[in-house]
Motif scaffolding. Structure first.
Motif, mmCIF file in Angstrom:
data_model
loop_
_atom_site.group_PDB
_atom_site.id
_atom_site.type_symbol
_atom_site.label_atom_id
_atom_site.label_comp_id
_atom_site.label_asym_id
_atom_site.label_seq_id
_atom_site.Cartn_x
_atom_site.Cartn_y
_atom_site.Cartn_z
ATOM 1 N N PHE A 99 -5.256 -10.863 8.776
ATOM 2 C CA PHE A 99 -4.937 -10.597 7.380
ATOM 3 C C PHE A 99 -3.725 -11.382 6.893
ATOM 4 O O PHE A 99 -3.728 -11.905 5.777
ATOM 5 N N LEU A 100 -2.674 -11.453 7.714
ATOM 6 C CA LEU A 100 -1.465 -12.138 7.288
ATOM 7 C C LEU A 100 -1.591 -13.658 7.354
ATOM 8 O O LEU A 100 -0.673 -14.375 6.956
ATOM 9 N N GLY A 101 -2.714 -14.135 7.836
ATOM 10 C CA GLY A 101 -2.955 -15.570 7.851
ATOM 11 C C GLY A 101 -3.937 -16.013 6.781
ATOM 12 O O GLY A 101 -4.256 -17.197 6.674
ATOM 13 N N ILE B 217 -2.620 -11.813 1.058
ATOM 14 C CA ILE B 217 -1.166 -11.648 1.076
ATOM 15 C C ILE B 217 -0.653 -10.901 -0.155
ATOM 16 O O ILE B 217 0.243 -10.053 -0.058
ATOM 17 N N LYS B 218 -1.208 -11.151 -1.330
ATOM 18 C CA LYS B 218 -0.742 -10.447 -2.536
ATOM 19 C C LYS B 218 -1.014 -8.945 -2.425
ATOM 20 O O LYS B 218 -0.170 -8.116 -2.786
ATOM 21 N N SER B 219 -2.189 -8.602 -1.914
ATOM 22 C CA SER B 219 -2.535 -7.185 -1.744
ATOM 23 C C SER B 219 -1.624 -6.514 -0.722
ATOM 24 O O SER B 219 -1.232 -5.350 -0.900
ATOM 25 N N PHE C 222 13.506 -10.783 -3.261
ATOM 26 C CA PHE C 222 13.375 -11.795 -2.207
ATOM 27 C C PHE C 222 12.892 -11.207 -0.887
ATOM 28 O O PHE C 222 11.900 -11.640 -0.314
ATOM 29 N N GLU C 223 13.606 -10.192 -0.409
ATOM 30 C CA GLU C 223 13.322 -9.652 0.923
ATOM 31 C C GLU C 223 11.924 -9.061 1.018
ATOM 32 O O GLU C 223 11.248 -9.202 2.039
ATOM 33 N N ARG C 224 11.487 -8.430 -0.055
ATOM 34 C CA ARG C 224 10.168 -7.780 -0.065
ATOM 35 C C ARG C 224 9.042 -8.763 0.200
ATOM 36 O O ARG C 224 8.039 -8.410 0.829
ATOM 37 N N PHE D 176 6.981 -11.173 4.723
ATOM 38 C CA PHE D 176 5.540 -11.272 4.959
ATOM 39 C C PHE D 176 5.034 -12.716 4.982
ATOM 40 O O PHE D 176 3.864 -12.953 5.281
ATOM 41 N N LEU D 177 5.889 -13.660 4.635
ATOM 42 C CA LEU D 177 5.433 -15.045 4.504
ATOM 43 C C LEU D 177 5.395 -15.759 5.852
ATOM 44 O O LEU D 177 6.230 -15.535 6.720
#
Length: 310
Positions: A163-165, A170-172, A244-246, A250-251
């Motif tokens: 999912f994180l790739g 990523i927006k969800s 920023f941190e939020r 996840f990036l």
């Protein structure tokens, strides 16, 4: 304290300040906070109009007018990141903003006080976790090899997904993690507003045969409208200021093109690449957009509901 009828305006002000001196003394730390951390830094907005050099400072750096703003919209990378920010902020407004309202109304329907307080405590707790911990939990749940989500997908015969790739997820993930973290905390304001509703309204509606659902729609929700309006205006004022941190936690290299926002872009270009004037121009652009949205939203709200921030 008696006030002479011929006292000058300055004397009137002085007497008023002296009468309420303890309140003003208590407000000094708050006033100093806003002056030091909010108003004094506004002078740094001048960097947006300079080819700023950290060693030359404000006075030694060359003035270049609006070239930094021209640069913003000349690069496709900035346009793409602005689009990402607008989409994520819009999703957050659509899904995250109503969540505490609905949760507060649901909690209001619980009759067992012990169970109600237990539920409140459980849903409040994620707010006190840092975004680093939140991202760790999300990564653990969505892991391709060991995540519970992918275990469930395998159990029902679906393929495992990283999912994180995936750019499409990523927006969800960013918005969903924010909903989980802050919904419980946001209910505090709405529950306080609900407790201020006159219980005689519910008693009269119950006598007239109104169901609990009807009472919620006809009494609770309209009574919450002023609070909802104020909270909505406060949120659209920070529409482009997503944090920023939020996002940064996840990036990665696989999802960055879809999850990169203005805040992470400012960090990467401004701090790492030292383009201070350019990123200050982006920050000023964000502030102007937020102010315009706030003023417009406040004007529309006052016309439609009679409620507003000012």
């Amino acid at each position: 304290m008696a006030v002479h009828k011929n006292a000058s305006p300055l004397q009137m002000i002085g007497l008023y300040l002296w009468k309420h001196k303890m309140l003003y003394l208590l407000s000094i730390p708050g006033i100093l906070y806003f002056v030091v951390f909010k108003y004094v830094p506004l002078a740094g907005s001048a960097i947006a109009f300079q080819d700023y050099n950290i060693f030359k400072g404000f006075s030694g750096s060359a003035w270049i007018g609006f070239k930094n703003f021209d640069k913003m919209f000349a690069y496709m990378e900035f346009v793409r990141i602005l689009e990402n920010t607008l989409l994520i902020a819009a999703y957050d407004l659509i899904f995250a903003f109503p969540a505490p309202i609905l949760m507060a109304m649901l909690l209001n329907e619980l009759r067992g006080m012990i169970y109600k307080r237990l539920v409140q405590t459980v849903i409040y707790m994620p707010h006190f976790l840092s975004w680093v911990i939140i991202s760790g939990i999300a990564i653990g749940l969505l892991s391709q090899e060991h995540g519970i989500v992918n275990h469930l997908r395998s159990w029902i015969g679906l393929d495992r997904v990283y999912f994180l790739g995936e750019e499409s997820y990523i927006k969800s993930i960013i918005v969903g993690s924010g909903v989980w973290r802050d919904t419980g905390w946001g209910t505090i304001i709405y529950l306080a507003a609900i407790t201020g509703i006159n219980p005689e309204q519910y008693e009269a509606a119950e006598i007239d045969g109104a169901s609990r659902w009807r009472q919620t729609i006809s009494i609770t929700l309209p009574s919450l409208l002023p609070t909802i309006t104020i909270m909505f205006l406060l949120q659209i004022g920070h529409f482009l200021d997503f944090g920023f941190e939020r996002v940064f936690v996840f990036l990665n290299s696989l999802n960055q093109s879809s999850g990169d926002t203005l805040d992470t872009y400012i960090y990467r270009v401004g701090l790492l690449q030292q383009q201070y004037g350019y990123t200050t121009a982006i920050g000023l652009f964000k502030s102007i957009v937020g102010l315009a949205l706030l003023v417009t939203g406040n004007a529309l709200s006052k016309k439609a509901t009679g409620e507003g921030l000012y």
